[in-house]
Design a protein around this motif. Structure first.
Motif, PDB file in Angstrom:
ATOM      1  N   UNK A  25      22.414  58.508  54.825  1.00  0.00           N
ATOM      2  CA  UNK A  25      21.942  58.363  53.454  1.00  0.00           C
ATOM      3  C   UNK A  25      22.524  57.143  52.764  1.00  0.00           C
ATOM      4  N   UNK A  26      23.607  56.623  53.280  1.00  0.00           N
ATOM      5  CA  UNK A  26      24.233  55.456  52.691  1.00  0.00           C
ATOM      6  C   UNK A  26      23.509  54.201  53.171  1.00  0.00           C
ATOM      7  N   UNK A  27      23.159  53.310  52.260  1.00  0.00           N
ATOM      8  CA  UNK A  27      22.374  52.132  52.604  1.00  0.00           C
ATOM      9  C   UNK A  27      23.132  51.183  53.529  1.00  0.00           C
ATOM     10  N   UNK A  28      24.435  51.093  53.386  1.00  0.00           N
ATOM     11  CA  UNK A  28      25.216  50.207  54.250  1.00  0.00           C
ATOM     12  C   UNK A  28      25.229  50.741  55.680  1.00  0.00           C
ATOM     13  N   UNK A  29      25.325  52.041  55.849  1.00  0.00           N
ATOM     14  CA  UNK A  29      25.274  52.614  57.198  1.00  0.00           C
ATOM     15  C   UNK A  29      23.896  52.450  57.825  1.00  0.00           C
ATOM     16  N   UNK A  30      22.851  52.479  57.015  1.00  0.00           N
ATOM     17  CA  UNK A  30      21.503  52.228  57.532  1.00  0.00           C
ATOM     18  C   UNK A  30      21.399  50.787  58.022  1.00  0.00           C
ATOM     19  N   UNK A  31      21.955  49.840  57.267  1.00  0.00           N
ATOM     20  CA  UNK A  31      21.949  48.446  57.698  1.00  0.00           C
ATOM     21  C   UNK A  31      22.754  48.259  58.985  1.00  0.00           C
ATOM     22  N   UNK A  32      23.862  48.953  59.111  1.00  0.00           N
ATOM     23  CA  UNK A  32      24.649  48.865  60.341  1.00  0.00           C
ATOM     24  C   UNK A  32      23.878  49.429  61.531  1.00  0.00           C
ATOM     25  N   UNK A  33      23.096  50.459  61.304  1.00  0.00           N
ATOM     26  CA  UNK A  33      22.294  51.037  62.379  1.00  0.00           C
ATOM     27  C   UNK A  33      21.178  50.094  62.808  1.00  0.00           C
ATOM     28  N   UNK A  34      20.600  49.378  61.856  1.00  0.00           N
ATOM     29  CA  UNK A  34      19.580  48.377  62.195  1.00  0.00           C
ATOM     30  C   UNK A  34      20.210  47.263  63.026  1.00  0.00           C
ATOM     31  N   UNK A  35      21.415  46.858  62.685  1.00  0.00           N
ATOM     32  CA  UNK A  35      22.121  45.850  63.473  1.00  0.00           C
ATOM     33  C   UNK A  35      22.387  46.346  64.896  1.00  0.00           C
ATOM     34  N   UNK A  71      21.616  37.957  61.129  1.00  0.00           N
ATOM     35  CA  UNK A  71      22.598  37.486  60.154  1.00  0.00           C
ATOM     36  C   UNK A  71      21.954  37.319  58.776  1.00  0.00           C
ATOM     37  N   UNK A  72      20.747  36.786  58.745  1.00  0.00           N
ATOM     38  CA  UNK A  72      20.051  36.644  57.464  1.00  0.00           C
ATOM     39  C   UNK A  72      19.714  38.008  56.878  1.00  0.00           C
ATOM     40  N   UNK A  73      19.306  38.938  57.734  1.00  0.00           N
ATOM     41  CA  UNK A  73      18.953  40.289  57.272  1.00  0.00           C
ATOM     42  C   UNK A  73      20.164  40.997  56.673  1.00  0.00           C
ATOM     43  N   UNK A  74      21.302  40.886  57.303  1.00  0.00           N
ATOM     44  CA  UNK A  74      22.472  41.584  56.787  1.00  0.00           C
ATOM     45  C   UNK A  74      22.972  40.924  55.505  1.00  0.00           C
ATOM     46  N   UNK A  75      22.840  39.602  55.395  1.00  0.00           N
ATOM     47  CA  UNK A  75      23.250  38.928  54.168  1.00  0.00           C
ATOM     48  C   UNK A  75      22.383  39.321  52.985  1.00  0.00           C
ATOM     49  N   UNK A  76      21.087  39.299  53.169  1.00  0.00           N
ATOM     50  CA  UNK A  76      20.166  39.678  52.089  1.00  0.00           C
ATOM     51  C   UNK A  76      20.266  41.176  51.805  1.00  0.00           C
ATOM     52  N   UNK A  78      22.841  43.236  52.226  1.00  0.00           N
ATOM     53  CA  UNK A  78      24.069  43.562  51.491  1.00  0.00           C
ATOM     54  C   UNK A  78      23.995  43.094  50.045  1.00  0.00           C
ATOM     55  N   UNK A  79      23.348  41.951  49.803  1.00  0.00           N
ATOM     56  CA  UNK A  79      23.196  41.498  48.420  1.00  0.00           C
ATOM     57  C   UNK A  79      22.342  42.479  47.622  1.00  0.00           C
ATOM     58  N   UNK A  80      21.277  42.970  48.223  1.00  0.00           N
ATOM     59  CA  UNK A  80      20.416  43.942  47.539  1.00  0.00           C
ATOM     60  C   UNK A  80      21.161  45.243  47.301  1.00  0.00           C
ATOM     61  N   UNK A  81      21.903  45.709  48.301  1.00  0.00           N
ATOM     62  CA  UNK A  81      22.642  46.964  48.154  1.00  0.00           C
ATOM     63  C   UNK A  81      23.700  46.839  47.056  1.00  0.00           C
ATOM     64  N   UNK A  82      24.404  45.711  46.994  1.00  0.00           N
ATOM     65  CA  UNK A  82      25.411  45.526  45.944  1.00  0.00           C
ATOM     66  C   UNK A  82      24.778  45.473  44.559  1.00  0.00           C
ATOM     67  N   UNK A  83      23.612  44.828  44.441  1.00  0.00           N
ATOM     68  CA  UNK A  83      22.933  44.772  43.156  1.00  0.00           C
ATOM     69  C   UNK A  83      22.466  46.160  42.714  1.00  0.00           C
ATOM     70  N   UNK A  84      21.915  46.919  43.652  1.00  0.00           N
ATOM     71  CA  UNK A  84      21.463  48.276  43.331  1.00  0.00           C
ATOM     72  C   UNK A  84      22.652  49.154  42.968  1.00  0.00           C
ATOM     73  N   UNK A  85      23.768  48.996  43.678  1.00  0.00           N
ATOM     74  CA  UNK A  85      24.954  49.790  43.372  1.00  0.00           C
ATOM     75  C   UNK A  85      25.487  49.474  41.978  1.00  0.00           C
ATOM     76  N   UNK A  86      25.448  48.215  41.585  1.00  0.00           N
ATOM     77  CA  UNK A  86      25.898  47.851  40.235  1.00  0.00           C
ATOM     78  C   UNK A  86      24.989  48.437  39.166  1.00  0.00           C
ATOM     79  N   UNK A  87      23.683  48.431  39.419  1.00  0.00           N
ATOM     80  CA  UNK A  87      22.732  48.919  38.414  1.00  0.00           C
ATOM     81  C   UNK A  87      22.668  50.440  38.347  1.00  0.00           C
ATOM     82  N   UNK A  88      22.705  51.086  39.491  1.00  0.00           N
ATOM     83  CA  UNK A  88      22.509  52.538  39.527  1.00  0.00           C
ATOM     84  C   UNK A  88      23.790  53.332  39.727  1.00  0.00           C
ATOM     85  N   UNK A  89      24.817  52.712  40.293  1.00  0.00           N
ATOM     86  CA  UNK A  89      26.074  53.412  40.512  1.00  0.00           C
ATOM     87  C   UNK A  89      26.133  54.183  41.813  1.00  0.00           C
ATOM     88  N   UNK A  90      25.137  54.029  42.686  1.00  0.00           N
ATOM     89  CA  UNK A  90      25.150  54.721  43.965  1.00  0.00           C
ATOM     90  C   UNK A  90      24.405  53.878  45.000  1.00  0.00           C
TER      91      UNK A  90
END
Length: 132
Positions: A25-35, A71-76, A78-90
Motif C-alpha cells: 500500500x505504500x507508494x515507495x514500496x510499489x516503486x521498489x517493486x517496479x524496480x 533511473x528516470x522513473x524512480x526519480x520522477x 519519488x518526486x511525485x510521491x514526496x509532493x503527494x505526501x506533503x499535500x495529503x500527509x500520507x
C-alpha cells in the motif's frame, strides 16, 4: 553456462516484484517493486545475449537503455510521491484514489462559509427573520 539458472532467478525476481506491486500500500514500496521487475528483465536480456553469443551485444545495449529508463522513473516517481505526501500527509496508495474523495469536494454539497453559499445572516450581520 546453462540458460535455466538466470531465467529461473529472473522469473522469481519478477514474481516477487509483481507481488509487491499488488500487495503493498505504500507508494515507495510499489516503486521498489517496479524496480525489481525491471531488474529481472535486465537479467533476462543479459542472459539471452550471452547464450545467443550476439556479436552486436544487443541485449546488453538494451539493458543499459532499461537502466536509464528505470533511473528516470524512480526519480520522477519519488518526486511525485514526496509532493503527494506533503499535500495529503500520507503515501498510502489506497487513500490516494481520487481527489474527489477529499472533504469539501463538489459532490459533498456546499461548504459552510464559502463564498456564494447561502447563510442565515443578512449582509448587515443581523439574523434573518423567518416569515410564515
Amino acid at each position: 553456462m546453462h540458460l535455466a539458472y538466470p531465467a529461473v532467478l529472473a522469473a522469481l525476481l519478477f514474481c516477487v516484484g509483481v507481488y509487491g506491486v499488488l500487495a503493498r500500500r505504500n507508494a515507495i514500496l510499489v516503486l521498489m517493486s517496479v524496480e525489481l521487475m525491471l531488474n529481472a528483465v535486465n537479467l533476462n536480456l543479459v542472459a539471452f545475449d550471452v547464450w545467443l553469443r550476439d556479436t552486436l551485444h544487443a541485449g546488453q545495449a538494451l539493458t543499459l537503455f532499461t537502466i536509464a529508463v528505470a533511473a528516470a522513473e524512480i526519480g520522477i516517481g519519488l518526486a511525485i510521491v514526496l509532493m503527494v505526501h506533503r499535500n495529503r500527509g500520507t503515501a498510502d496508495v489506497d487513500r490516494l484514489r481520487d481527489t474527489a474523495e477529499r472533504p469539501g469536494s463538489p459532490d459533498d454539497g456546499p461548504v459552510p462559509g464559502a463564498p456564494g453559499t447561502p447563510t442565515d445572516e443578512t449582509p448587515h450581520g443581523e439574523k434573518a427573520e423567518a416569515t410564515a
